[in-house]
Design a protein around this motif. Structure first.
Motif, PDB file in Angstrom:
ATOM      1  N   GLY A 225       3.484  -3.902   5.239  1.00 17.45           N
ATOM      2  CA  GLY A 225       2.483  -3.809   4.184  1.00 17.45           C
ATOM      3  C   GLY A 225       2.393  -2.448   3.538  1.00 17.45           C
ATOM      4  O   GLY A 225       1.758  -2.304   2.484  1.00 17.45           O
ATOM      5  N   PHE A 226       3.017  -1.422   4.142  1.00 13.89           N
ATOM      6  CA  PHE A 226       3.001  -0.073   3.569  1.00 13.89           C
ATOM      7  C   PHE A 226       4.370   0.239   2.970  1.00 13.89           C
ATOM      8  O   PHE A 226       5.394   0.085   3.643  1.00 13.89           O
ATOM      9  CB  PHE A 226       2.643   0.969   4.627  1.00 13.89           C
ATOM     10  CG  PHE A 226       1.194   0.937   5.022  1.00 13.89           C
ATOM     11  CD1 PHE A 226       0.279   1.802   4.440  1.00 13.89           C
ATOM     12  CD2 PHE A 226       0.730   0.024   5.954  1.00 13.89           C
ATOM     13  CE1 PHE A 226      -1.059   1.760   4.783  1.00 13.89           C
ATOM     14  CE2 PHE A 226      -0.604  -0.024   6.320  1.00 13.89           C
ATOM     15  CZ  PHE A 226      -1.497   0.845   5.722  1.00 13.89           C
ATOM     16  N   VAL A 227       4.360   0.674   1.713  1.00 12.43           N
ATOM     17  CA  VAL A 227       5.609   0.943   1.007  1.00 12.43           C
ATOM     18  C   VAL A 227       5.447   2.218   0.196  1.00 12.43           C
ATOM     19  O   VAL A 227       4.670   2.261  -0.758  1.00 12.43           O
ATOM     20  CB  VAL A 227       5.992  -0.230   0.067  1.00 12.43           C
ATOM     21  CG1 VAL A 227       7.293   0.086  -0.661  1.00 12.43           C
ATOM     22  CG2 VAL A 227       6.101  -1.535   0.843  1.00 12.43           C
ATOM     23  N   GLY A 228       6.146   3.274   0.551  1.00 13.83           N
ATOM     24  CA  GLY A 228       6.172   4.480  -0.256  1.00 13.83           C
ATOM     25  C   GLY A 228       5.016   5.419   0.004  1.00 13.83           C
ATOM     26  O   GLY A 228       4.043   5.093   0.686  1.00 13.83           O
ATOM     27  N   LEU A 229       5.140   6.622  -0.574  1.00 15.96           N
ATOM     28  CA  LEU A 229       4.164   7.686  -0.382  1.00 15.96           C
ATOM     29  C   LEU A 229       3.608   8.157  -1.720  1.00 15.96           C
ATOM     30  O   LEU A 229       4.323   8.188  -2.724  1.00 15.96           O
ATOM     31  CB  LEU A 229       4.814   8.884   0.329  1.00 15.96           C
ATOM     32  CG  LEU A 229       5.461   8.614   1.687  1.00 15.96           C
ATOM     33  CD1 LEU A 229       6.086   9.898   2.232  1.00 15.96           C
ATOM     34  CD2 LEU A 229       4.475   8.026   2.667  1.00 15.96           C
ATOM     35  N   MET A 230       2.332   8.508  -1.711  1.00 18.46           N
ATOM     36  CA  MET A 230       1.707   9.177  -2.855  1.00 18.46           C
ATOM     37  C   MET A 230       1.402  10.600  -2.415  1.00 18.46           C
ATOM     38  O   MET A 230       0.481  10.835  -1.633  1.00 18.46           O
ATOM     39  CB  MET A 230       0.434   8.465  -3.295  1.00 18.46           C
ATOM     40  CG  MET A 230      -0.301   9.187  -4.415  1.00 18.46           C
ATOM     41  SD  MET A 230      -1.798   8.333  -4.943  1.00 18.46           S
ATOM     42  CE  MET A 230      -1.065   7.093  -6.021  1.00 18.46           C
ATOM     43  N   CYS A 231       2.198  11.542  -2.878  1.00 17.43           N
ATOM     44  CA  CYS A 231       2.058  12.941  -2.477  1.00 17.43           C
ATOM     45  C   CYS A 231       1.117  13.664  -3.429  1.00 17.43           C
ATOM     46  O   CYS A 231       0.840  13.194  -4.529  1.00 17.43           O
ATOM     47  CB  CYS A 231       3.426  13.616  -2.475  1.00 17.43           C
ATOM     48  SG  CYS A 231       4.614  12.822  -1.356  1.00 17.43           S
TER      49      CYS A 231
ATOM     50  N   ILE B 259       0.846  -1.197   0.000  1.00 15.06           N
ATOM     51  CA  ILE B 259       0.000   0.000   0.000  1.00 15.06           C
ATOM     52  C   ILE B 259       0.878   1.242   0.000  1.00 15.06           C
ATOM     53  O   ILE B 259       1.770   1.390   0.836  1.00 15.06           O
ATOM     54  CB  ILE B 259      -0.923   0.021   1.232  1.00 15.06           C
ATOM     55  CG1 ILE B 259      -1.852  -1.190   1.228  1.00 15.06           C
ATOM     56  CG2 ILE B 259      -1.745   1.315   1.263  1.00 15.06           C
ATOM     57  CD1 ILE B 259      -2.681  -1.324   2.488  1.00 15.06           C
ATOM     58  N   ARG B 260       0.604   2.117  -0.929  1.00 16.64           N
ATOM     59  CA  ARG B 260       1.276   3.415  -0.977  1.00 16.64           C
ATOM     60  C   ARG B 260       0.368   4.427  -0.283  1.00 16.64           C
ATOM     61  O   ARG B 260      -0.803   4.575  -0.657  1.00 16.64           O
ATOM     62  CB  ARG B 260       1.541   3.828  -2.431  1.00 16.64           C
ATOM     63  CG  ARG B 260       2.371   5.097  -2.574  1.00 16.64           C
ATOM     64  CD  ARG B 260       2.591   5.464  -4.035  1.00 16.64           C
ATOM     65  NE  ARG B 260       3.467   4.541  -4.725  1.00 16.64           N
ATOM     66  CZ  ARG B 260       4.802   4.628  -4.756  1.00 16.64           C
ATOM     67  NH1 ARG B 260       5.407   5.613  -4.085  1.00 16.64           N
ATOM     68  NH2 ARG B 260       5.527   3.757  -5.418  1.00 16.64           N
ATOM     69  N   ILE B 261       0.889   5.124   0.712  1.00 19.98           N
ATOM     70  CA  ILE B 261       0.074   6.019   1.530  1.00 19.98           C
ATOM     71  C   ILE B 261      -0.214   7.319   0.785  1.00 19.98           C
ATOM     72  O   ILE B 261       0.703   8.018   0.341  1.00 19.98           O
ATOM     73  CB  ILE B 261       0.776   6.345   2.859  1.00 19.98           C
ATOM     74  CG1 ILE B 261       1.028   5.068   3.660  1.00 19.98           C
ATOM     75  CG2 ILE B 261      -0.056   7.323   3.689  1.00 19.98           C
ATOM     76  CD1 ILE B 261       1.893   5.278   4.878  1.00 19.98           C
ATOM     77  N   ALA B 262      -1.495   7.646   0.652  1.00 22.22           N
ATOM     78  CA  ALA B 262      -1.909   8.917   0.066  1.00 22.22           C
ATOM     79  C   ALA B 262      -1.781  10.000   1.133  1.00 22.22           C
ATOM     80  O   ALA B 262      -2.624  10.135   2.017  1.00 22.22           O
ATOM     81  CB  ALA B 262      -3.338   8.823  -0.448  1.00 22.22           C
ATOM     82  N   THR B 263      -0.734  10.792   1.052  1.00 23.32           N
ATOM     83  CA  THR B 263      -0.402  11.726   2.127  1.00 23.32           C
ATOM     84  C   THR B 263      -1.428  12.833   2.297  1.00 23.32           C
ATOM     85  O   THR B 263      -1.580  13.376   3.395  1.00 23.32           O
ATOM     86  CB  THR B 263       0.971  12.366   1.884  1.00 23.32           C
ATOM     87  OG1 THR B 263       0.958  13.041   0.614  1.00 23.32           O
ATOM     88  CG2 THR B 263       2.067  11.308   1.875  1.00 23.32           C
ATOM     89  N   LYS B 264      -2.150  13.207   1.226  1.00 28.22           N
ATOM     90  CA  LYS B 264      -3.118  14.292   1.369  1.00 28.22           C
ATOM     91  C   LYS B 264      -4.235  13.915   2.325  1.00 28.22           C
ATOM     92  O   LYS B 264      -4.928  14.791   2.851  1.00 28.22           O
ATOM     93  CB  LYS B 264      -3.699  14.682   0.009  1.00 28.22           C
ATOM     94  CG  LYS B 264      -4.794  13.781  -0.530  1.00 28.22           C
ATOM     95  CD  LYS B 264      -5.351  14.303  -1.837  1.00 28.22           C
ATOM     96  CE  LYS B 264      -6.514  13.467  -2.334  1.00 28.22           C
ATOM     97  NZ  LYS B 264      -7.709  13.557  -1.459  1.00 28.22           N
ATOM     98  N   SER B 265      -4.422  12.622   2.580  1.00 26.42           N
ATOM     99  CA  SER B 265      -5.458  12.156   3.496  1.00 26.42           C
ATOM    100  C   SER B 265      -4.983  12.114   4.941  1.00 26.42           C
ATOM    101  O   SER B 265      -5.748  11.729   5.829  1.00 26.42           O
ATOM    102  CB  SER B 265      -5.939  10.767   3.073  1.00 26.42           C
ATOM    103  OG  SER B 265      -6.508  10.804   1.788  1.00 26.42           O
TER     104      SER B 265
END
Length: 379
Positions: free
Chosen positions: A46-52, A25-31
């Motif tokens: 299970g979390f890998v990387g960021l979606m900015c 899962i790529r974390i949606a940072t705006k949320s």
């Protein structure tokens, strides 16, 4: 004040991983928009990387050491940020920007010049459903809708020096961001489920074709799709390599309207009572935190505690005052707090400089700054 229930946040983190069925899962940072909470989720298996949501944000989070795998989900026209990206080899190796047209490539070249290390780019495929000519169900994003269009643009990128195509993304907002069981509206819910089933089937076939076509041109490092509301559906496609999610970490009210899952509410804000205009009405200070999107009742904040309070339809949530009504309002005194939930996950961080992070297990709390509290705004 605003507060985060860390037990609920951690429960939601684990549930997103369960629903993703082994896909990272790529974390949606705006949320989220709070570095400490982003880091907390990113540290979970299970979390890998960021979606900015902005290149400036991605550069900041990378410089702060939060991640070395950052995808900017929206095309950028920030020339200063592009120059900073091109001037920083470590950032250029870690950050991928979004493109969907030759104009985006032209803007990058104009901002930083052609003589540079390759800029990592991700091609965005439009994920909306177009059942008949002229119909468009979903967000208005990329002009690239078909596999052929995606393939032709991938070839354009490959012919341009200074760019490296590393990913493909398609966000199915009509599924991932639209609850299929709206309260009190069974017919609308049934219609939404019908649309979402058919949209998902069409997208699965089209996305697979687009990925296959683009892979003829470039060796993709990732194929991103989904969102909190469509983790299971997107994972079942098999063609994606990762799934994006963010809102499910904090469980705003817009995500109460799904049948398949229910995040625990983890983020709340409290406002003080400043008026008692009537026996069953208490008025709190502030509160007009209306969520973005199509205007409607589902974008308003919702009173959470004391229970069985509601907003007045004639006044709603206002910039400087918000009346609440109900039996519980009779017992509220001047200075008491009324707790609310926001409709969307990350936007509350634009209203508060810090969150109180509450750990129910230890009965302790601490402050963590939001982006706003760190002097950052990327709107």
């Amino acid at each position: 004040m605003a507060a985060v229930d860390l037990a609920a946040f951690d429960h939601n983190t684990a549930d997103l991983v369960r629903r993703a069925a082994g896909y990272p899962i790529r974390i949606a940072t705006k949320s989220v928009r709070c570095r400490e909470l982003i880091a907390r989720a990113l540290g979970a298996p299970g979390f890998v990387g960021l979606m900015c949501y902005s290149l400036d944000e991605a550069l900041w989070l990378h410089a702060e050491g939060l991640s070395d795998d950052l995808l900017v989900a929206y095309p950028t026209a920030d020339r200063a940020a592009l120059r900073r990206l091109a001037a920083d080899p470590a950032a250029a190796a870690a950050i991928t920007i979004m493109v969907d047209s030759a104009e985006h490539l032209d803007l990058v070249d104009a901002a930083v010049g052609p003589d540079r290390a390759p800029v990592r780019v991700c091609l965005e495929l439009d994920a909306s459903w177009r059942p008949v000519p002229g119909a468009h169900l979903g967000t208005r994003r990329s002009p690239l809708h078909t596999a052929a269009q995606a393939g032709r643009f991938a070839e354009q990128i490959a012919r341009r020096s200074g760019f490296r195509l590393v990913g493909l993304m398609a966000y199915e907002g009509q599924i991932a961001g639209l609850g299929d069981a709206p309260a009190g509206r069974p017919l609308r819910g049934a219609a939404l489920r019908w649309v979402q089933r058919r949209s998902a089937a069409e997208l699965a076939e089209r996305r697979a074709a687009a990925v296959a076509r683009v892979r003829e041109v470039a060796e993709l490092e990732f194929v991103n799709g989904g969102g909190t509301g469509s983790l299971e559906r997107t994972a079942a496609e098999g063609v994606v390599t990762e799934i994006a999610a963010g809102s499910g970490l904090v469980g705003p009210t817009l995500f109460d309207a799904y049948r398949a899952f229910r995040p625990r509410p983890a983020l709340f804000f409290a406002l003080p009572v400043v008026h008692r205009p009537a026996r069953r009405i208490a008025t709190v200070f502030g509160g007009g935190y209306i969520a973005s999107g199509a205007v409607g009742p589902d974008r308003r904040p919702t009173p959470h505690w004391p229970e069985e309070l509601s907003l007045l339809d004639t006044e709603g949530a206002g910039e400087v005052q918000t009346p609440v009504t109900g039996a519980a309002a009779r017992d509220l005194a001047i200075g008491d707090r009324v707790w609310f939930r926001h409709a969307k996950a990350g936007e509350l961080a634009e209203r508060f400089e810090q969150y109180q992070l509450v750990d129910p297990a230890s009965a302790t709390s601490r402050q963590a700054p939001t982006y706003r509290g760190e002097g950052r705004s990327f709107g």
